[in-house]
Design an enzyme around this catalytic site. Structure first.
Site, PDB file in Angstrom:
ATOM      1  N   GLU A  60       0.857  -1.181   0.000  1.00  0.00           N
ATOM      2  CA  GLU A  60       0.000   0.000   0.000  1.00  0.00           C
ATOM      3  C   GLU A  60       0.901   1.242   0.000  1.00  0.00           C
ATOM      4  O   GLU A  60       1.213   1.764  -1.036  1.00  0.00           O
ATOM      5  CB  GLU A  60      -0.945  -0.032   1.201  1.00  0.00           C
ATOM      6  CG  GLU A  60      -1.987   1.075   1.139  1.00  0.00           C
ATOM      7  CD  GLU A  60      -3.361   0.632   1.623  1.00  0.00           C
ATOM      8  OE1 GLU A  60      -3.513  -0.445   2.180  1.00  0.00           O
ATOM      9  OE2 GLU A  60      -4.300   1.429   1.413  1.00  0.00           O
ATOM     10  N   GLU A  76      -2.779   0.593  13.304  1.00  0.00           N
ATOM     11  CA  GLU A  76      -3.898   0.977  12.436  1.00  0.00           C
ATOM     12  C   GLU A  76      -5.238   0.812  13.156  1.00  0.00           C
ATOM     13  O   GLU A  76      -6.149   1.599  12.981  1.00  0.00           O
ATOM     14  CB  GLU A  76      -3.875   0.091  11.184  1.00  0.00           C
ATOM     15  CG  GLU A  76      -5.018   0.336  10.213  1.00  0.00           C
ATOM     16  CD  GLU A  76      -4.859  -0.441   8.913  1.00  0.00           C
ATOM     17  OE1 GLU A  76      -4.188  -1.493   8.922  1.00  0.00           O
ATOM     18  OE2 GLU A  76      -5.399   0.012   7.889  1.00  0.00           O
TER      19      GLU A  76
HETATM   20  C1  BGC Z   1      -5.520   2.730   4.372  1.00  0.00           C
HETATM   21  C2  BGC Z   1      -6.041   3.831   5.225  1.00  0.00           C
HETATM   22  C3  BGC Z   1      -6.928   4.663   4.397  1.00  0.00           C
HETATM   23  C4  BGC Z   1      -8.075   3.775   4.052  1.00  0.00           C
HETATM   24  C5  BGC Z   1      -9.216   4.410   3.375  1.00  0.00           C
HETATM   25  C6  BGC Z   1      -6.658   1.894   3.921  1.00  0.00           C
HETATM   26  O1  BGC Z   1      -6.277   0.851   3.123  1.00  0.00           O
HETATM   27  O2  BGC Z   1      -4.543   1.992   5.008  1.00  0.00           O
HETATM   28  O3  BGC Z   1      -5.358   4.269   6.242  1.00  0.00           O
HETATM   29  O4  BGC Z   1      -7.276   5.895   4.896  1.00  0.00           O
HETATM   30  O5  BGC Z   1      -7.655   2.649   3.326  1.00  0.00           O
HETATM   31  O6  BGC Z   1     -10.272   4.094   4.054  1.00  0.00           O
END
Ligand code: BGC
Length: 903
Positions: A482, A754
């Site tokens: 990501e 997270e």
């Molecule tokens: C990310 C987030 C991001 C989100 C959107 C995720 O995959 O890690 O932190 O804001 O997607 O909802």
């Protein structure tokens, strides 16, 4: 009116103070940087710090002189102004690619002038595409499917003695350059990440000392990086193009004044070398047997190398680098070498960090060392990589059987605390493994400490979350497949970020990409740079980064240019929401909502903590409109102030109509709903106190736990404090069971997770598809710790800590807390400590600023400053007092208050 009164008040106060003693000037900055190369703004801004031993030092006037070599270019004359931060150049147009030097002197309010400061320098960038004589080049051979990094080289002769040489370098991909066997600069992962097809940065280096009279060689390695490597999902690559292009121009001036350029063109040679594979997510393979020894030296024989091809890639998109580049920072040695239950050799570095491991090794030719990276061990103590999703995060080194050497990747990095080592020749000696953290070279600016060790660890975790995710762009996470510039995460954390590190230029640069990738209709993409396509845009609380981040930078750094530059982007986003709304109500489109809020009793009686996404959207619609109005006021756009002021009233009225019952209950009775409605002033005054009481009741219903996600969390404790519930804010902050900030700390976290429950008390993990252990968003509580616990803040009427607000909030059973902040004016600090019913407050106010210091005391308390009764202390002025605080006005200096009978 209020502001005028305030200024008048200060003037009276300051005129009664006479500064004596020597003021000196230091920390000279150009465009917020120390002696930068590659400045490309018409009017660079200059900042300096006044330092003095005495109190109440204010600047009354300044004078700058600026030269190019021995030629005088600009002398401002004496300018009567207190401005010492971001003073714009106002002379004749500056020349491109030229080095300038400037000095400043100032007069204080007593009329005393300082000596001229030591000189500071800056060098201007190339000014237009026509200044580029170099041509883009690409390899002259067909690349293999794995696309090993490309080597480019060129031998050239410099006939005379060199006076100066400046290199301008960029690439399609990531590059590392060498001249005559020496690395050019100490930046990594250059040219950094921007919306390459609209803005591609080049770096500027002083390479004078690397060049010699006679034969020279330059070699540049180009890896895949963000430009053409795997990015986002589904095997997506070549986001910006498929060729590993290079563009280099070195401008050399000889001592006799004549010049020569070295440029990339079709005479350069190309090949491949030891970096056989490099991908951001998957890692790097270095086969040292494929090394081309001496390839960046002049004597190297490149006859079997391919020619290069020139290419007409755009030079119109080239921009100079505005932010601090990625550099190597802290290093770590393993704290443990483990053999896991399933028999793997694992090294623990004790800190979840972002970077890589430098490995010292010697073995036989063909020996292959494989290093995998993980953030956590699972409940059995085994190496856990499922949460990296498809990212292979593996560094492989194949040895050539020659002397011992240190190996490291070049174009890939990892988020890890643990590594698993396979194939290492001989015994594992921890001394041979050094983890190094790589991140943007932002200056550390803030500290927060207190008497509660778990909170200190939380602060540590917040700062490491920032280090790991401020790698040229603000990313959500640094380890899985990501690592994107998620806008929601960035807005949530931006204010906290500005305390921990100097992020003015970091955000200014990234906000240019926000503007570049914003859609014509004003929608802001979910990630910046946008690699998810134009439809992935306009989610509430994410897109609002375009108003929130510029405003936060303005507050933290007083940087008005950010507001100027971002204003049309801010306006376009508000325009988008307006266009989407019917009767001023925005109820369309996709929204992430209060992402990752805590779902305690999902199907229990409406207590699922689910906040209506359109209710949230309406709140952020109002907030962005408010910030647009704020910016319009600062920029003197009075018509916009009126127009958007009217819009704001309608947006709030529509909110009340749709989402609030007449008695003051929100249709989503969640913490986040009340927090946003209160934080953004969505409710009529008369209904606010009861809404705050409902919020507190809701928290109590969850046994004093929060349930907020990415959007509610940053404001939760601020709202509680604002409505008189700082005690409850402390209760939430100090809560040790999840969901809470300290739960991960208790579980041994060294960064912010997270999810509130990334790892459960029984050590099992949350779903691996979304479980990063290094995600800064929830670290947004740092802002409350600085601004409320320690009480270190700036006023909007003197942003960037020109006008400081100090208001400590002792509580939560803490016996002390303190914060320091390096501002453009100097150090601001605020600390308190309790001893029985005595409270001491220590404050530092830098020269050329003023502060309002709120001392937690009732009118009955006895207060002294440096041992003198407050009423007799001539350096300070008692302004107001109520039963909570006595407020004193202070100029610069260090103050030591002792308050007896505080509360
Ligand atoms: C990310 C987030 C991001 C989100 C959107 C995720 O995959 O890690 O932190 O804001 O997607 O909802």
């Amino acid at each position: 009116m209020k502001k005028d009164l305030l200024i008048a008040g200060w003037c009276i106060l300051l005129s009664t103070w006479g500064a004596t003693g020597q003021v000196t000037l230091q920390h000279l900055l150009t465009e917020n940087l120390v002696n930068p190369l590659g400045i490309n703004v018409a009017a660079p801004r200059f900042s300096w710090q006044l330092t003095a031993a005495q109190r109440n030092v204010q600047q009354a006037a300044w004078e700058i002189k600026l030269t190019a070599g021995k030629t005088a270019v600009w002398n401002s004359g004496k300018v009567n102004s207190a401005q010492s931060v971001q003073v714009p150049y106002a002379g004749n147009p500056l020349q491109p690619a030229t080095k300038y030097s400037w000095q400043v002197r100032v007069w204080d309010t007593a009329g005393k002038v300082t000596p001229w400061s030591a000189p500071a320098t800056f060098q201007t960038a190339l000014s237009s595409p026509a200044d580029w004589k170099a041509q883009w080049i690409i390899p002259g051979f067909t690349e293999e499917s794995d696309r090993p990094a490309v080597l480019y080289r060129k031998t050239f002769t410099l006939p005379k003695k060199i006076r100066t040489a400046t290199a301008y370098i960029t690439a399609h991909g990531l590059y590392e350059a060498q001249i005559n066997g020496q690395r050019v600069g100490d930046a990594y992962l250059t040219p950094g990440w921007t919306s390459y097809n609209k803005r591609l940065q080049y770096q500027v280096y002083d390479v004078t000392s690397l060049l010699v009279t006679g034969a020279n060689a330059m070699g540049v390695t180009v890896g895949n990086g963000w430009y053409r490597g795997y990015l986002a999902w589904g095997g997506n690559k070549n986001s910006y193009g498929s060729d590993a292009g290079l563009l280099v121009q070195i401008a050399i001036t000889f001592t006799d004044g004549s010049t020569q350029n070295l440029i990339t063109d079709g005479t350069w040679k190309s090949s491949t070398g030891p970096i056989r594979y490099d991908e951001i997510y998957h890692g790097e393979t270095v086969d040292t047997r494929a090394e081309k020894s001496g390839w960046t030296n002049a004597g190297f024989n490149d006859t079997d190398w391919s020619q290069t091809q020139t290419s007409d890639f755009s030079k119109d998109v080239l921009v100079t680098t505005y932010n601090e580049p990625v550099k190597k920072h802290e290093t770590f040695k393993p704290i443990k070498v483990l053999t896991t239950p399933n028999g793997k050799t694992v090294l623990d570095f004790g800190q979840n960090l972002v970077g890589w491991v430098m490995v010292k090794a010697k073995g036989n030719s063909g020996d292959s060392i494989v290093i995998k990276h993980a953030e956590v061990l699972d409940k059995y103590g085994n190496f856990y990589t499922e949460n990296l999703r498809v990212a292979k995060a593996t560094a492989t080194y194949i040895l050539d059987g020659k002397e011992e050497r240190t190996l490291e990747p070049h174009f890939s990095w990892f988020g890890f605390r643990y590594i698993q080592v396979e194939g290492y020749p001989g015994e594992i000696n921890p001394d041979n493994f050094t983890a190094v953290a790589l991140y943007s070279d932002m200056q550390p600016t803030g500290t927060f400490t207190c008497s509660q060790p778990l909170l200190n660890q939380l602060q540590h975790n917040i700062q490491w979350g920032q280090r790991g995710n401020f790698l040229d762009v603000p990313t959500d996470c640094p380890q899985r497949d990501e690592r994107l510039g998620w806008t929601g995460d960035a807005q949530a954390f931006s204010r906290t970020a500005s305390f921990n590190f100097g992020v003015n230029n970091f955000f200014a640069k990234w906000l240019h990409d926000v503007t570049a990738d914003q859609r014509a209709d004003g929608a802001v993409p979910h990630v910046i740079p946008n690699v998810l396509g134009p439809n992935s845009s306009a989610s509430t609380g994410w897109a609002d980064v375009c108003t929130i981040a510029p405003w936060n930078m303005y507050l933290a750094y007083g940087d008005k240019r950010i507001l100027e530059e971002q204003y049309s982007s801010m306006k376009a986003w508000v325009g988008y929401m307006q266009a989407q709304s019917k009767n001023d109500l925005w109820q369309t489109g996709f929204h992430f909502g209060d992402w990752l809020f805590y779902r305690p009793f999902d199907d229990n009686d409406g207590k699922a903590a689910v906040t209506d996404k359109y209710l949230i959207a309406q709140c952020f619609y109002a907030h962005s409109t408010q910030l647009l109005i704020n910016a319009a006021k600062q920029l003197g756009k009075t018509e916009d102030v009126t127009t958007y002021g009217e819009l704001l009233q309608k947006v709030k009225a529509a909110f009340v109509n749709e989402y609030l019952t007449p008695n003051g209950r929100l249709v989503s009775p969640t913490q986040t709903a009340y927090v946003l409605a209160l934080q953004f002033d969505m409710l009529p005054e008369a209904l606010r106190a009861q809404a705050a009481a409902r919020l507190v009741q809701n928290i109590k219903d969850y046994r004093n736990h929060l349930t907020t996600g990415f959007l509610g969390t940053p404001y939760l404790c601020h709202v509680l404090s604002r409505f008189g519930y700082t005690d409850m804010a402390y209760t939430l902050l100090l809560q040790e069971t999840y969901p809470s900030w300290l739960y991960p700390v208790k579980m041994g976290a060294t960064t912010i997770w997270e999810r509130w429950d990334g790892q459960k008390p029984d050590s099992t993990f949350q779903t691996p598809g979304m479980n990063s252990f290094n995600h800064y968003a929830y670290g947004a509580i740092g802002d409350w710790m600085y601004r409320v616990i320690a009480g270190l803040d700036t006023y909007e009427d003197g942003p960037g800590y020109k006008h400081i607000k100090i208001q400590p909030h002792p509580g939560g059973g803490l016996t002390n807390a303190a914060a320091t902040l390096q501002t453009y004016y100097g150090t601001v600090s605020s600390g308190w400590s309790t001893n029985g019913n005595e409270l001491t407050v220590d404050v530092e106010v830098p020269a050329n600023t003023t502060a309002a210091i709120y001392l937690p005391a009732s009118p009955e308390s006895t207060i002294t400053e440096s041992g003198i009764a407050l009423s007799a202390q001539k350096d300070l002025q008692v302004a107001t007092s109520d039963d909570q605080y006595v407020m004193v006005k202070a100029g610069s200096g260090k103050y030591h208050f002792v308050i007896s009978g505080a509360h």
